[in-house]
Write an enzyme that holds these catalytic residues in place. Structure first.
Site, PDB file in Angstrom:
ATOM      1  N   GLN A 188       0.749  -1.411   0.036  1.00 13.40           N
ATOM      2  CA  GLN A 188       0.150   0.001  -0.063  1.00 13.40           C
ATOM      3  C   GLN A 188       0.822   1.152   0.122  1.00 13.40           C
ATOM      4  OE1 GLN A 188      -1.588  -1.183   4.024  1.00 13.40           O
ATOM      5  NE2 GLN A 188      -1.519   0.990   4.341  1.00 13.40           N
ATOM      6  N   ASN A 231      -1.195  -9.357   4.735  1.00 15.52           N
ATOM      7  CA  ASN A 231      -1.072  -8.079   4.873  1.00 15.52           C
ATOM      8  C   ASN A 231      -0.653  -7.337   3.737  1.00 15.52           C
ATOM      9  OD1 ASN A 231      -0.801  -5.421   6.340  1.00 15.52           O
ATOM     10  ND2 ASN A 231       0.991  -5.918   7.547  1.00 15.52           N
ATOM     11  N   HIS A 287      -6.705  -1.091  11.422  1.00  9.92           N
ATOM     12  CA  HIS A 287      -5.983  -1.769  10.301  1.00  9.92           C
ATOM     13  C   HIS A 287      -6.728  -2.841   9.672  1.00  9.92           C
ATOM     14  CE1 HIS A 287      -2.712  -2.566   7.618  1.00  9.92           C
ATOM     15  NE2 HIS A 287      -2.411  -3.764   8.096  1.00  9.92           N
ATOM     16  N   CYS A 304      -5.172   0.470   3.535  1.00 14.70           N
ATOM     17  CA  CYS A 304      -5.164  -0.851   3.798  1.00 14.70           C
ATOM     18  C   CYS A 304      -6.693  -1.311   3.830  1.00 14.70           C
ATOM     19  CB  CYS A 304      -4.905  -1.128   5.432  1.00 14.70           C
ATOM     20  SG  CYS A 304      -5.825  -0.214   6.536  1.00 14.70           S
TER      21      CYS A 304
END
Ligand code: NAG
Ligand code: NAG
Ligand code: NAG
Length: 332
Positions: A134, A299, A278, A140
């Site tokens: 990102q 992630n 997040h 996110c």
């Protein structure tokens, strides 16, 4: 006596100097590895001091890890020159829980569910695209939504597609979806947009820029669509495991403050709060011989963070870090 004291002082000075040199050398290696440049000498000194503080915290934790008192290892990564406050404002997102429930079509129904497999990893069936990055934009939520949508698209059609996070960053800002682009947002809001809009563009037609821009959606470049949005019963890890096993990767939002230091293992932080900042994708679960039950989580900080871009997080431990509180997935 005096001589002994003098020698002790000298030893201490030499040790302190060499420790400083070691830290300086580690900082230089860190800068090189992560392509860090600072605007001037005072900024460089400030970053060195923050790095040294973080390194202390990491080393203290890793002593406990080596003694078998922790289930995960910490390490230096690209965030090691940031204070926790900077990490929070620059990397994590800004989420208002009141916006988290809007536009859901259904709650995931676990009652049809037979017994669950002991472990799941959707990478093994080719349903998970390579980890993305990102960059320095708190998007996110867009990567979380796209990550889960790409997987469901593959599971549904057997076709691999890379979808546009930038499409979501640009086109869900303000009314009626109320995401905030590079300042934060919710995956569920992004799913609402894709469903209502009749599609999301491919990543190749609408590449990632990592900054807020005008909406340039083009209906000729649709990569996938959503017919419905399903939420998992909030906070229920059994229901989440069922959805992961039966449906596919699931978008989640959680408290990621500990992610600044994570390197490997099963992140277990019983004090981790339920306020979230997040969003990621749960792509599986399992049980580790050291860390116990874990969630396998993808992630969006590149492959050089954590376990090749992934983190394993404590599972069946009271919804730690709120991992099951905002779980949602799209129906193609
Ligand atoms: C859940 O699934 C069961 C079994 O298929 C069905 O009988 C039940 O009506 C479903 N519940 C909801 C709320 O859809
Ligand atoms: C969580 O979901 C499971 C599976 O549907 C169900 O059996 C259980 O009662 C739920 N737990 C809570 C606390 O609602
Ligand atoms: C996440 O947890 C940390 C403490 O571990 C806390 O400082 C932070 O404020 C939490 N995030 C949010 C959004 O509350």
């Amino acid at each position: 006596m005096k001589a002994v004291i003098l020698i002790l002082v000298l030893v201490a000075v030499v040790q302190a100097t060499s420790l400083k040199d070691i830290l300086k050398a580690e900082f230089n290696a860190f800068k090189l590895k992560h392509h860090k440049t600072y605007q001037d000498a005072s900024e460089e000194l400030k970053r060195l001091q923050i790095f040294v503080e973080n390194k202390k915290l990491i080393d203290t934790h890793n002593k406990r890890y080596l003694a078998g008192e922790e289930s995960y290892e910490m390490g230096v990564n690209k965030f090691s020159d940031m204070t926790p406050e900077e990490f929070k404002t620059r990397v994590l997102t800004n989420l208002n829980p009141e916006d988290a429930q809007e536009g859901i079509d259904n709650i995931y129904n676990t009652s049809a569910m037979a017994s669950l497999p002991s472990s799941v990893d959707w990478r093994l069936s080719g349903a998970v695209n390579p980890v993305k990055n990102q960059g320095s934009c708190a998007s996110c939520w867009a990567f979380s939504a796209v990550g889960s949508l790409e997987s469901h698209h593959f599971i549904n059609s057997n076709q691999r597609v890379s979808l546009s996070e930038q499409n979501l960053v640009d086109c869900t800002r303000g009314y009626p979806y109320n995401n905030q682009g590079c300042s934060g947002g919710w995956p569920i809001r992004a799913f609402n947009y894709v469903r209502d809009n009749g599609g999301i563009n491919t990543a190749s037609s609408y590449p990632y820029e990592g900054q807020d821009n005008t909406c340039r959606y083009n209906k000729n470049n649709i990569g996938s669509k959503i017919s419905a949005i399903i939420q998992i019963a909030s906070g229920n890890e059994t229901a989440l495991a069922s959805a992961v096993a039966n449906k596919g990767p699931i978008s989640v939002c959680l408290n990621g403050s500990q992610f600044q230091y994570y390197k490997s293992g099963v992140l277990n932080k019983p004090s981790c709060p339920h306020s979230v900042d997040h969003c990621l994708v749960v792509i599986g679960y399992g049980t580790d011989s050291v860390g116990g039950d874990y969630w396998l989580v993808r992630n969006s900080w590149g492959e050089n963070w954590g376990e090749n871009g992934y983190i394993r997080m404590a599972r069946n431990r009271n919804n730690q870090c709120a991992i099951a509180s905002y779980a949602v997935y799209p129906v193609i």
